[in-house]
Design an enzyme around this catalytic site. Structure first.
Site, mmCIF file in Angstrom:
data_model
loop_
_atom_site.group_PDB
_atom_site.id
_atom_site.type_symbol
_atom_site.label_atom_id
_atom_site.label_comp_id
_atom_site.label_asym_id
_atom_site.label_seq_id
_atom_site.Cartn_x
_atom_site.Cartn_y
_atom_site.Cartn_z
ATOM 1 N N GLU A 327 0.826 -1.201 0.000
ATOM 2 C CA GLU A 327 0.000 0.000 0.000
ATOM 3 C C GLU A 327 0.865 1.257 0.000
ATOM 4 O OE1 GLU A 327 -2.463 -0.965 3.385
ATOM 5 O OE2 GLU A 327 -1.265 0.304 4.705
ATOM 6 N N CYS A 328 0.529 2.157 -0.884
ATOM 7 C CA CYS A 328 1.167 3.467 -1.046
ATOM 8 C C CYS A 328 2.687 3.310 -1.179
ATOM 9 C CB CYS A 328 0.785 4.389 0.112
ATOM 10 S SG CYS A 328 0.975 6.154 -0.305
ATOM 11 N N GLY A 329 3.470 3.742 -0.196
ATOM 12 C CA GLY A 329 4.918 3.639 -0.323
ATOM 13 C C GLY A 329 5.392 2.223 -0.567
ATOM 14 N N SER A 420 -2.065 -0.825 -4.040
ATOM 15 C CA SER A 420 -2.878 0.379 -4.209
ATOM 16 C C SER A 420 -2.278 1.508 -3.379
ATOM 17 C CB SER A 420 -4.319 0.125 -3.760
ATOM 18 O OG SER A 420 -5.105 1.302 -3.882
#
Length: 451
Positions: A327-329, A420
């Protein structure tokens, strides 16, 4: 205060806007009472990973987020009730301005009767301080109120002018000067992580010492407004969908955006958690699934790009059909190339095709939910990078804007890789959290569910 009756002193530290000093004051208050031997529980209103690190250091305990939409009202009530049962003081740091967002910090205060302490950067004002304090208190009916504290004040004469401007003298909670001794440094996603500063505790102690000289700091908890914990309904039992499964969780300065509640949810699902540090050169633990949380990989791109053994181990993990949730990073390091804010290109781990580019402006912010199989896993998004990939989104999250739903972040699926920009709040739907870390195919995306 009597923990047996679910009562404690409580405060929601708010402000008219971001950047007024909420975190400093909330941490100073928590630190002041914790180091005096009192039991302090701290929370952060809204989704946040950085402020809770400082609040945890100040209070000496884990810090959970409270958001009426992401958590849900029942979850917020249960966490507050548990805190009141064991604490002398409950400190909730607000988010943005007091009435900003839907739901806002004011909504949380009104729902649970949390008295509001307004922190106002008064460095460039005098009589307007009183008008601002009056407006914050009375803008919405039924707002519980503790008082107002002036921040970044020039001196005693300035503080007296501010105090004299208040319509209700009893609202005065004191003044703090501007000082580098307790300033909390910032970077593009918010505060610098507490663990990165060798003098973090000294900064909190300096802020607590300053607060101790104010009327708020001198006030005994017994003299605070009476607050009773909200009634909490028993939580639904969590099925052990991950029983016996070993989940490797990346955790270091590059992968620090982890809600304690997410870890607790995985454990309640039956998972065995194994932590490893890519930055330290750790090998991938023997595991059934991998979770790469968000954080600051862009600040450590060169080091992460050099983690060739870990890259190869992750590729073998995925090739064996074992799931990976990023997720993200955590997602950024999976792409072919990461371009940092200085324009430097870094060859990353290549589990997803494409390039991510770190920008200097905010690219997305706000609550979102992943909707799979007719159920929603709630969370939020907050990032400065953008993604260019030939891989089509498997689904899109739903963004919540003013109570309505719109197109949100992409959910990418490539074999057992799921990724995501959405930071998921696992307690909002433990079954879907388990699905992200299970080898079976994900439930089919759903177009709409109520927000």
């Amino acid at each position: 205060m009597s923990q047996a009756t679910g009562q404690a002193a409580a405060v929601l530290v708010a402000a008219p806007a971001s950047g007024q000093g909420k975190t400093t004051v909330a941490c100073a208050l928590a630190r002041l009472h914790a180091r005096a031997g009192r039991r302090v529980r701290a929370f952060k209103c809204g989704p946040d990973f950085l402020d809770p690190q400082w609040l945890a250091l100040a209070s000496g305990g884990p810090v959970h987020s409270l958001d009426l939409w992401i958590n849900g009202e029942a979850d917020c009530a249960a966490r507050l009730a548990a805190a009141a049962a064991e604490a002398d003081l409950v400190v909730v740091e607000g988010v943005m301005g007091l009435f900003d967002g839907t739901p806002s910090a004011a909504d949380l205060a009104r729902r649970f009767g949390l008295p509001v302490l307004a922190v106002v950067d008064a460095g460039a004002m005098a009589g307007t301080f009183g008008a601002l304090a009056h407006g914050l208190q009375h803008y919405r009916p039924g707002l519980p109120w503790l008082g107002v504290l002036a921040n970044r004040v020039a001196g005693a004469r300035h503080a007296q002018m501010l105090q004299d401007s208040l319509a209700t003298p009893g609202d005065w909670c004191g003044a703090l000067p501007r000082s580098d001794a307790w300033a909390l440094p910032e970077r593009h996603l918010g505060l610098v992580q507490a663990a990165e500063l060798s003098d973090a505790v000294a900064r909190l102690d300096a802020a607590a010492d300053a607060l101790a000289t104010t009327p708020l700091g001198r006030r005994a908890l017994a003299d605070w407004p009476h607050w009773s914990a909200p009634p909490a309904t028993p939580a639904d039992s969590i099925q052990p969908l991950l029983a016996g499964r070993r989940i490797a969780v990346a955790q270091d300065a590059a992968f620090q955006f982890i809600y304690p509640a997410n870890l607790a949810t995985l454990q309640a699902l039956g998972a065995q958690l194994q932590f490893f540090s890519p930055l330290a050169g750790d090998a991938l633990p023997t595991c059934d699934a991998v979770w790469l949380p968000g954080g600051y990989p862009e600040l450590h791109a060169a080091t992460l790009a050099a983690c060739v053994p870990l890259r190869d181990q992750l590729r073998a993990h995925v090739a064996a059909g074992r799931p990976l949730w990023a997720e993200c990073g955590g997602m950024l390091v999976l792409f072919d190339v990461l371009v940092d804010a200085d324009g430097q290109h870094h060859r990353m781990w290549g589990l997803l095709p494409g390039t991510v580019t770190q920008g200097r402006r905010l690219a997305a912010l706000g609550p979102q939910q992943l909707v799979l199989g007719g159920q929603a896993l709630r969370g939020h998004t907050f990032h400065h990078s953008t993604c260019a990939t030939p891989l089509p989104p498997w689904a899109h999250a739903q963004a919540v804007r003013g109570g309505a739903l719109g197109l949100g972040e992409a959910l990418y699926v490539r074999g057992p890789v799921r990724a995501s920009y959405v930071h998921a709040w696992f307690p909002s739907n433990p079954a879907l959290a388990a699905a992200l870390l299970s080898p079976a195919a994900l439930p089919a995306p759903t177009e709409h569910v109520p927000c």
